[in-house]
Design a protein around this motif. Structure first.
Motif, PDB file in Angstrom:
ATOM      1  N   GLN A 135      33.599  50.409  46.878  1.00  0.00           N
ATOM      2  CA  GLN A 135      32.726  50.871  47.940  1.00  0.00           C
ATOM      3  C   GLN A 135      33.213  52.573  48.005  1.00  0.00           C
ATOM      4  O   GLN A 135      34.211  52.894  47.731  1.00  0.00           O
ATOM      5  CB  GLN A 135      32.914  50.270  49.214  1.00  0.00           C
ATOM      6  N   GLN A 169      38.279  44.231  46.320  1.00  0.00           N
ATOM      7  CA  GLN A 169      37.306  45.037  46.883  1.00  0.00           C
ATOM      8  C   GLN A 169      37.960  46.321  47.093  1.00  0.00           C
ATOM      9  O   GLN A 169      38.406  46.710  47.867  1.00  0.00           O
ATOM     10  CB  GLN A 169      36.566  44.507  47.922  1.00  0.00           C
ATOM     11  N   GLU A 200      39.938  42.762  50.458  1.00  0.00           N
ATOM     12  CA  GLU A 200      39.697  44.172  50.694  1.00  0.00           C
ATOM     13  C   GLU A 200      40.798  44.885  51.831  1.00  0.00           C
ATOM     14  O   GLU A 200      40.664  44.426  52.903  1.00  0.00           O
ATOM     15  CB  GLU A 200      38.498  44.653  51.029  1.00  0.00           C
ATOM     16  N   ASP A 224      37.711  49.888  48.137  1.00  0.00           N
ATOM     17  CA  ASP A 224      37.060  50.811  49.130  1.00  0.00           C
ATOM     18  C   ASP A 224      37.651  51.925  49.078  1.00  0.00           C
ATOM     19  O   ASP A 224      38.740  51.993  49.368  1.00  0.00           O
ATOM     20  CB  ASP A 224      36.840  50.278  50.268  1.00  0.00           C
ATOM     21  N   ARG A 231      33.433  59.359  56.794  1.00  0.00           N
ATOM     22  CA  ARG A 231      32.761  58.264  56.326  1.00  0.00           C
ATOM     23  C   ARG A 231      31.206  58.514  56.403  1.00  0.00           C
ATOM     24  O   ARG A 231      30.442  57.640  56.562  1.00  0.00           O
ATOM     25  CB  ARG A 231      33.000  56.902  57.264  1.00  0.00           C
ATOM     26  N   ASN A 234      24.204  49.716  51.411  1.00  0.00           N
ATOM     27  CA  ASN A 234      24.884  49.016  52.456  1.00  0.00           C
ATOM     28  C   ASN A 234      23.943  48.899  53.540  1.00  0.00           C
ATOM     29  O   ASN A 234      23.865  49.877  54.253  1.00  0.00           O
ATOM     30  CB  ASN A 234      26.316  49.397  52.768  1.00  0.00           C
ATOM     31  N   TYR A 282      37.316  54.817  50.141  1.00  0.00           N
ATOM     32  CA  TYR A 282      37.608  55.626  51.313  1.00  0.00           C
ATOM     33  C   TYR A 282      38.610  55.158  52.196  1.00  0.00           C
ATOM     34  O   TYR A 282      39.603  55.653  52.510  1.00  0.00           O
ATOM     35  CB  TYR A 282      36.037  55.216  52.507  1.00  0.00           C
ATOM     36  N   HIS A 283      38.779  53.699  52.382  1.00  0.00           N
ATOM     37  CA  HIS A 283      40.159  53.078  52.927  1.00  0.00           C
ATOM     38  C   HIS A 283      41.340  53.458  52.011  1.00  0.00           C
ATOM     39  O   HIS A 283      42.264  53.926  52.585  1.00  0.00           O
ATOM     40  CB  HIS A 283      40.073  51.518  53.000  1.00  0.00           C
ATOM     41  N   GLU A 310      28.823  52.105  51.508  1.00  0.00           N
ATOM     42  CA  GLU A 310      29.073  51.818  52.619  1.00  0.00           C
ATOM     43  C   GLU A 310      29.517  52.869  53.677  1.00  0.00           C
ATOM     44  O   GLU A 310      30.933  53.235  53.971  1.00  0.00           O
ATOM     45  CB  GLU A 310      30.439  50.769  52.709  1.00  0.00           C
TER      46      GLU A 310
END
Length: 261
Positions: free
Chosen positions: A204, A176, A143, A178, A211, A7, A180-181, A240
């Motif tokens: 991601q 998408q 996302e 992610d 992060r 990223n 982490y989220h 990311e």
């Protein structure tokens, strides 16, 4: 075999944006992603991708006034004309860059606007984007973003995204994912991957909670990478994350997958 995309909005920030393509390829990446390309000429980016042998994995549609705090337009009533123009801009860049996936940011919940109205706007806008993108063989991604990093974001959980996919009802709209989220909002990553299998086309990664590189924190990413390999995931894994220090110095975790020239 995992395919990682650097990223360039977060990594290799030691050099100017247009120099990050060369840095990513020198580090062993074969693909890149970033937030927004619109400050640069699309043909210049395309030339850099070709020169470095890089694939453009993903980028975002225009988000509105980012500097003023806007985080997407898709769910904002009254901004449909601007969103439609952004779709056209994003598709022009995607065609030039050979990119087959575009993320449409949902935007923030609006004071005085009901969630039902925002959702209706979001669904209609994503359907419009999907129909335009389908003519060019491009996927539109949605996302969920965690409410700690982006308070008030309209789309924050995978459960919400999965339900929206049913209402949007377009075959070229995917999630998408992610991680982490997802870990921050819901956790249970392996079972979430299983439940959403076939409904996402891009993943991601970043450590939780800070992060950073995916070699520390509460998520066992090496195990998840092996799990995704075993299941046959063939999309990209977007990196990311914010490096703890120098980007290259933190790439020890990436060594098993690096493809250096």
């Amino acid at each position: 075999m995992a395919r990682f995309a650097a990223n360039l909005s977060m990594m290799f920030t030691e050099v100017p944006f247009m120099a990050r393509f060369k840095a990513a390829r020198a580090a062993g990446f074969r693909a890149v992603e970033y937030l927004f390309p619109y400050a640069e000429d699309k043909d210049a980016i395309a030339a850099e991708l070709k020169a470095r042998g890089l694939t453009q994995a993903l980028f975002n549609m225009p988000p509105g006034d980012w500097e003023a705090g806007e985080r997407g337009l898709a769910s904002l009533p009254g901004r449909e004309t601007e969103f439609h123009a952004g779709v056209a801009t994003a598709l022009a860049y995607a065609e030039a860059l050979g990119c087959t996936q575009l993320h449409a940011m949902a935007g923030l919940c609006q004071p005085g606007v009901s969630r039902e109205r925002q959702q209706a706007t979001y669904v209609a806008n994503i359907q419009y984007a999907a129909d335009q993108a389908a003519q060019k063989g491009i996927l539109v991604l949605i996302e969920p973003i965690n409410s700690r990093d982006m308070p008030g974001y309209f789309l924050s959980t995978q459960v919400q995204a999965e339900a929206l996919l049913e209402v949007i009802d377009r075959p070229n709209v995917k999630i998408q994912l992610d991680l982490y989220h997802c870990q921050i909002m819901e956790g249970d990553l392996t079972r979430t991957i299983d439940r959403l299998w076939g409904k996402f086309s891009h993943i991601q990664v970043a450590s939780v909670p800070e992060r950073h590189e995916p070699d520390q924190g509460e998520v066992n990413y090496p195990w998840l990478f092996d799990y995704l390999d075993a299941k046959g995931y063939n999309g990209f894994l977007g990196c990311e994350y914010r490096p703890r220090g120098n980007t290259e110095a933190g790439l020890g975790w990436f060594a098993p997958w690096a493809e250096k020239e």
